[in-house]
Enzyme design. Structure first.
Site, mmCIF file in Angstrom:
data_model
loop_
_atom_site.group_PDB
_atom_site.id
_atom_site.type_symbol
_atom_site.label_atom_id
_atom_site.label_comp_id
_atom_site.label_asym_id
_atom_site.label_seq_id
_atom_site.Cartn_x
_atom_site.Cartn_y
_atom_site.Cartn_z
ATOM 1 N N ARG B 16 11.009 3.332 -6.202
ATOM 2 C CA ARG B 16 11.896 4.468 -5.936
ATOM 3 C C ARG B 16 12.997 4.458 -6.990
ATOM 4 O O ARG B 16 13.693 3.459 -7.151
ATOM 5 C CB ARG B 16 12.457 4.399 -4.518
ATOM 6 N N CYS B 79 -5.445 12.276 -2.788
ATOM 7 C CA CYS B 79 -5.356 10.905 -3.312
ATOM 8 C C CYS B 79 -6.288 10.672 -4.502
ATOM 9 O O CYS B 79 -6.139 9.692 -5.222
ATOM 10 C CB CYS B 79 -5.677 9.898 -2.217
ATOM 11 N N GLY B 112 9.313 7.762 3.740
ATOM 12 C CA GLY B 112 8.830 8.052 5.095
ATOM 13 C C GLY B 112 7.501 8.785 5.102
ATOM 14 O O GLY B 112 6.810 8.838 4.090
ATOM 15 N N CYS B 198 0.516 1.519 3.194
ATOM 16 C CA CYS B 198 1.228 1.808 1.949
ATOM 17 C C CYS B 198 2.282 2.874 2.199
ATOM 18 O O CYS B 198 2.200 3.637 3.159
ATOM 19 C CB CYS B 198 0.255 2.261 0.868
#
Lengths: 144, 380
Positions: B16, B79, B112, B198
């Site tokens: 992040r 994905c 989240g 994950c």
């Protein structure tokens, strides 16, 4: 203005069969394809398996068994309409004799969930929309 | 038709960051160009894989490297976005129209659970069907019922991947956890726990791919793309978000089996030939199922593989040497290219403490929403 019971609507178009004012007679809609034999969820125009266009709409069985499940332990993101404050709930695939497994909230204490347990369809009024219509949703419950 | 080679690979760490997606993406692209020893102005086409970024992200990211008029196309396949983009680059080179292509995967995602409106219909969100881990968990519950797979076996996958991540400077979490800590972490959706899934995050990875002719002209030694395949799940072959039902009668092969078979056939190789694997461990159970569907063992025996250490670094079929998505995080559009960066490093023998001894062939696998699956096989 009194609420007009005929103003009930399914939570998703084509999902529910039967007059919504009598919830005991309501079931899920399926679409049966005579070409490949598959039954899909909802009132469809085309078979999602083979692409056949001669599907016929049929109410699905109101009884089934739990094929698999999880317990959702965190409040789902977005516009979740479940209990506030959040309570963990069962979510599972319910196998119906029509040859389909339907994803549904399972309205039972999480510790009682078992693969193979008998369940019955439970349509209910989830909320009222901005126009005053009652929105009908569904879950499955253990057979009483 | 030309063979296609990876000349260079670059990565921006997954994590992040207080940084724009344009900066994250262009850093990975610049690193791949540098590693390949080619200049941005020499690239003839570019594909940018992403899922949660706005329109023209590719143009916005790659223009930071300098003015260009080449086609820059954004690709989205959930994905599997990175695999879909890499496949387009391979097809473009095999067509003979271009010889040098950049593929870059980028994502910047909030903390989240993912924004459900990207994947689910409003009614599914209202009824609480919008939690991605719920779908993976239901697969786990059924596998445990059918094959006796245990919670401890699932936890062992997370243990292995967290342990491997300690040696990967590009992973978000680089901490080893004991089996007891993993099994004591809170349930998210039964039976899957917090240390077994994950997290969405930020990151980017890129590769420069070239025709054989271009590689020789540059005097480079590339890694060959032996096979790349992308499919979506056949009818009822996969129960993954946002499915609302599945057939109880149809018996189609799963997307991993179908995609892997296509990739193995293109490469002329089988699972026994592959020395190292990077696979979609969105949750620890998923990796067990993928062992089976990639052909590392018969269906139902994935739990035995983790028990026997077959998929450890040092085992006969090491899986997720990088730490997997469980420890790297999943910047969706970047994840497959991140796997490719790891495999390239392994095949070059540059992976340090997580190196698979003598690795010559590696496989990368991703699987996600809509049953999108991609498999790439690389050969040194």
């Amino acid at each position: 203005m009194a609420l007009d019971k005929a103003a009930r609507k399914p939570i998703r178009d084509g999902l529910l069969a039967g007059a919504l004012e009598d919830l005991d007679q309501v079931s899920l809609y399926g679409s049966h394809c005579p070409s490949c034999g598959e039954t899909s969820l909802g009132a469809n125009d085309v078979c999602p398996n083979c692409g056949g266009a001669s599907v016929s709409r049929t109410p699905l069985s109101r009884s089934g068994t739990l094929w698999t499940y999880t317990v959702v332990r965190h409040k789902p993101p977005g516009n979740y309409q479940g209990p506030d404050p959040f309570k963990p709930f069962g979510l599972g695939l319910v196998e119906l004799p029509d040859g389909i497994r339907v994803l549904s909230p399972i309205d039972a204490p999480p510790e009682q969930l078992r693969i193979g347990m008998p369940l019955q369809f439970h349509p209910y009024v989830l909320r009222t929309d901005e126009g005053g219509a009652e929105i009908v949703a569904f879950s499955f419950q253990p057979v009483a | 038709m030309s063979e296609v080679y990876i000349l260079g690979a670059g990565i921006h760490p997954f994590g992040r960051f207080d940084k724009t997606y344009e900066a994250i993406g262009s850093e990975a692209a610049a690193a791949a160009l540098k590693d390949a020893g080619v200049a941005w102005r020499d690239i003839q086409a570019a594909y940018l894989s992403r899922m949660y970024l706005p329109a023209t992200s590719g143009v916005r990211i790659l223009r930071k490297l300098g003015s260009t008029d080449i086609p820059v196309v954004d690709i989205e396949a959930a994905c599997a976005s990175g695999g879909a983009a890499l496949r387009q680059a391979v097809l473009a080179i095999k067509s003979g129209e271009v010889d040098l292509v950049l593929v870059c995967g980028v994502e910047k995602m909030p903390r989240g659970f993912m924004d459900p409106s990207m994947i689910y219909s409003p009614w599914q969100i209202e009824l609480g069907m919008s939690l991605n881990p719920g779908y993976w968990s239901m697969r786990a519950t059924r596998h445990m019922h059918d094959f006796g797979t245990t919670e401890e076996q699932i936890a062992k996958v997370a243990y292995k991947n967290h342990r491997n991540s300690v040696h990967n400077p590009n992973a978000m979490y680089r901490k080893e956890f004991s089996l007891e800590e993993i099994l004591a972490s809170p349930l998210v959706c039964d039976p899957i726990r917090r240390l077994e899934i994950c997290a969405p995050n930020d990151g980017a990875a890129a590769v420069v791919v070239a025709s054989e002719r271009k590689m020789r002209e540059l005097g480079a030694a590339g890694i060959r793309i032996a096979g790349v395949a992308h499919t979506i799940a056949r009818y009822s072959a996969d129960f993954r978000c946002p499915a609302d039902s599945m057939s109880a009668t149809a018996d189609n092969e799963g997307p991993t089996q179908v995609t892997a078979r296509q990739a193995y056939e293109k490469a002329g190789l089988g699972p026994e030939d592959v020395n190292c694997f990077e696979v979609q461990d969105t949750d620890a159970f998923c990796e067990i199922e993928i062992y089976e569907e990639l052909g590392l063992c018969p269906l139902g025996e994935g739990g035995r593989l983790i028990d026997e250490g077959v998929t450890d670094i040092g085992g006969s079929h090491p899986v997720n040497m990088s730490g997997g998505l469980i420890s790297k995080g999943e910047p969706v559009g970047a994840s497959h290219l991140g796997q490719i960066v790891e495999i390239v490093s392994q095949l070059r023998g540059q992976s340090g403490p997580r190196q698979v001894e003598g690795a010559r062939i590696g496989l990368a696998h991703v699987l996600g929403a809509g049953g999108n699956c991609a498999v790439t096989i690389l050969q040194a």
